[in-house]
Write a protein that holds these residues in place. Structure first.
Motif, PDB file in Angstrom:
ATOM      1  N   TRP A 168       2.100  -1.565   3.828  1.00  0.00           N
ATOM      2  CA  TRP A 168       1.576  -2.848   4.299  1.00  0.00           C
ATOM      3  C   TRP A 168       1.003  -3.639   3.124  1.00  0.00           C
ATOM      4  O   TRP A 168       0.534  -3.052   2.135  1.00  0.00           O
ATOM      5  CB  TRP A 168       0.464  -2.630   5.312  1.00  0.00           C
ATOM      6  CG  TRP A 168       0.886  -1.987   6.581  1.00  0.00           C
ATOM      7  CD1 TRP A 168       2.108  -1.440   6.875  1.00  0.00           C
ATOM      8  CD2 TRP A 168       0.073  -1.792   7.743  1.00  0.00           C
ATOM      9  NE1 TRP A 168       2.103  -0.927   8.137  1.00  0.00           N
ATOM     10  CE2 TRP A 168       0.878  -1.120   8.702  1.00  0.00           C
ATOM     11  CE3 TRP A 168      -1.235  -2.098   8.069  1.00  0.00           C
ATOM     12  CZ2 TRP A 168       0.391  -0.784   9.945  1.00  0.00           C
ATOM     13  CZ3 TRP A 168      -1.721  -1.765   9.319  1.00  0.00           C
ATOM     14  CH2 TRP A 168      -0.905  -1.118  10.253  1.00  0.00           C
TER      15      TRP A 168
ATOM     16  N   PRO B 215      -6.441   7.220   3.659  1.00  0.00           N
ATOM     17  CA  PRO B 215      -5.372   8.107   4.123  1.00  0.00           C
ATOM     18  C   PRO B 215      -4.304   8.474   3.093  1.00  0.00           C
ATOM     19  O   PRO B 215      -3.332   9.117   3.462  1.00  0.00           O
ATOM     20  CB  PRO B 215      -4.755   7.300   5.272  1.00  0.00           C
ATOM     21  CG  PRO B 215      -4.964   5.886   4.865  1.00  0.00           C
ATOM     22  CD  PRO B 215      -6.287   5.851   4.138  1.00  0.00           C
TER      23      PRO B 215
ATOM     24  N   GLY C 289      -5.174  -2.477   5.784  1.00  0.00           N
ATOM     25  CA  GLY C 289      -4.460  -1.733   6.819  1.00  0.00           C
ATOM     26  C   GLY C 289      -5.304  -0.633   7.431  1.00  0.00           C
ATOM     27  O   GLY C 289      -5.638  -0.666   8.617  1.00  0.00           O
ATOM     28  N   HIS C 290      -5.638   0.367   6.629  1.00  0.00           N
ATOM     29  CA  HIS C 290      -6.411   1.504   7.124  1.00  0.00           C
ATOM     30  C   HIS C 290      -7.545   1.851   6.172  1.00  0.00           C
ATOM     31  O   HIS C 290      -7.972   2.994   6.095  1.00  0.00           O
ATOM     32  CB  HIS C 290      -5.496   2.713   7.330  1.00  0.00           C
ATOM     33  CG  HIS C 290      -4.283   2.408   8.145  1.00  0.00           C
ATOM     34  ND1 HIS C 290      -3.055   2.133   7.572  1.00  0.00           N
ATOM     35  CD2 HIS C 290      -4.122   2.284   9.486  1.00  0.00           C
ATOM     36  CE1 HIS C 290      -2.170   1.879   8.529  1.00  0.00           C
ATOM     37  NE2 HIS C 290      -2.792   1.964   9.691  1.00  0.00           N
ATOM     38  N   ALA C 291      -7.984   0.855   5.391  1.00  0.00           N
ATOM     39  CA  ALA C 291      -9.191   0.950   4.573  1.00  0.00           C
ATOM     40  C   ALA C 291      -9.100   1.931   3.412  1.00  0.00           C
ATOM     41  O   ALA C 291     -10.122   2.468   2.981  1.00  0.00           O
ATOM     42  CB  ALA C 291     -10.411   1.271   5.435  1.00  0.00           C
ATOM     43  N   ALA C 292      -7.912   2.159   2.886  1.00  0.00           N
ATOM     44  CA  ALA C 292      -7.827   2.958   1.659  1.00  0.00           C
ATOM     45  C   ALA C 292      -8.512   2.195   0.526  1.00  0.00           C
ATOM     46  O   ALA C 292      -8.505   0.962   0.493  1.00  0.00           O
ATOM     47  CB  ALA C 292      -6.370   3.234   1.303  1.00  0.00           C
TER      48      ALA C 292
ATOM     49  N   CYS D 273      -7.479  -1.740   0.923  1.00  0.00           N
ATOM     50  CA  CYS D 273      -6.340  -2.054   1.780  1.00  0.00           C
ATOM     51  C   CYS D 273      -6.866  -2.384   3.170  1.00  0.00           C
ATOM     52  O   CYS D 273      -7.582  -1.584   3.790  1.00  0.00           O
ATOM     53  CB  CYS D 273      -5.358  -0.891   1.860  1.00  0.00           C
ATOM     54  SG  CYS D 273      -3.953  -1.281   2.960  1.00  0.00           S
TER      55      CYS D 273
ATOM     56  N   HIS E  58       0.246   3.946   1.286  1.00  0.00           N
ATOM     57  CA  HIS E  58       0.116   4.689   2.545  1.00  0.00           C
ATOM     58  C   HIS E  58       1.243   4.333   3.511  1.00  0.00           C
ATOM     59  O   HIS E  58       2.018   5.189   3.901  1.00  0.00           O
ATOM     60  CB  HIS E  58      -1.251   4.406   3.188  1.00  0.00           C
ATOM     61  CG  HIS E  58      -1.379   5.014   4.557  1.00  0.00           C
ATOM     62  ND1 HIS E  58      -1.824   4.314   5.637  1.00  0.00           N
ATOM     63  CD2 HIS E  58      -1.075   6.268   5.008  1.00  0.00           C
ATOM     64  CE1 HIS E  58      -1.815   5.104   6.703  1.00  0.00           C
ATOM     65  NE2 HIS E  58      -1.373   6.293   6.337  1.00  0.00           N
ATOM     66  N   ALA E  59       1.356   3.061   3.880  1.00  0.00           N
ATOM     67  CA  ALA E  59       2.357   2.657   4.873  1.00  0.00           C
ATOM     68  C   ALA E  59       3.148   1.432   4.441  1.00  0.00           C
ATOM     69  O   ALA E  59       3.914   0.889   5.221  1.00  0.00           O
ATOM     70  CB  ALA E  59       1.676   2.393   6.217  1.00  0.00           C
TER      71      ALA E  59
ATOM     72  N   CYS F 145       0.834  -1.205   0.000  1.00  0.00           N
ATOM     73  CA  CYS F 145       0.000   0.000   0.000  1.00  0.00           C
ATOM     74  C   CYS F 145       0.871   1.258   0.000  1.00  0.00           C
ATOM     75  O   CYS F 145       1.837   1.344   0.770  1.00  0.00           O
ATOM     76  CB  CYS F 145      -0.895  -0.015   1.229  1.00  0.00           C
ATOM     77  SG  CYS F 145      -2.002   1.398   1.313  1.00  0.00           S
TER      78      CYS F 145
HETATM   79  S1  FES Z   1      -1.389   0.722   4.864  1.00  0.00           S
HETATM   80 FE1  FES Z   1      -2.992   0.779   3.380  1.00  0.00          FE
HETATM   81  S2  FES Z   1      -4.338   2.309   4.088  1.00  0.00           S
HETATM   82 FE2  FES Z   1      -2.696   2.310   5.525  1.00  0.00          FE
END
Ligand code: FES
Length: 121
Positions: free
Chosen positions: A63, A100, A84-87, A82, A60-61, A58
């Motif tokens: 993951w 995010p 991780g944080h629902a992107a 995703c 974002h981070a 991802c």
């Molecule tokens: S790691 Fe994918 S939205 Fe944060």
């Protein structure tokens, strides 16, 4: 996971990933390779005539997108999710449309369909 094109675990162009029929439409499937300490993870999404591939990382981070559920798509199968944080990302070009990391895109992993098989392009 390394996202650079020189990742030694990245499969060579022409590597057969799976039969096209192994991926439902719409649907997705993940793939992983290891070479020494390097790991490469990617996934493909099939929707109608479209077959696209992205790195399983991802923007974002960094993951993996699928998480423990092993799913890359939303329940509606209309966007990439995703865990991780629902992107949320568009299937067609990997552009983030919610979450995010607005303005970011998934890292493309070009694939092609040849003789009924999905291969690394
Ligand atoms: S790691 Fe994918 S939205 Fe944060």
């Amino acid at each position: 996971m390394r996202t650079d094109p020189d990742n030694p675990a990245r499969p060579a162009p022409g590597t057969v990933l799976c039969a096209l029929d192994e991926v439902p439409s719409p649907g997705s499937k993940g793939f992983r390779w290891r070479e020494g300490d390097a790991m490469f993870a990617g996934f493909v999404v099939r929707k109608d005539d479209l077959v696209v591939g992205y790195l399983d990382s991802c923007p974002h981070a960094g993951w993996p997108l699928a998480g423990f559920a092993g799913r890359y798509l939303t329940r509606e199968n209309d966007l990439i999710l995703c865990a991780g944080h629902a992107a949320l990302f568009k299937i067609e070009d990997g552009a983030c449309v919610a979450g995010p990391c607005p303005g970011d895109k998934l890292f493309a992993w070009p694939v092609a369909v040849r003789d009924g098989q999905i291969v690394v392009a």
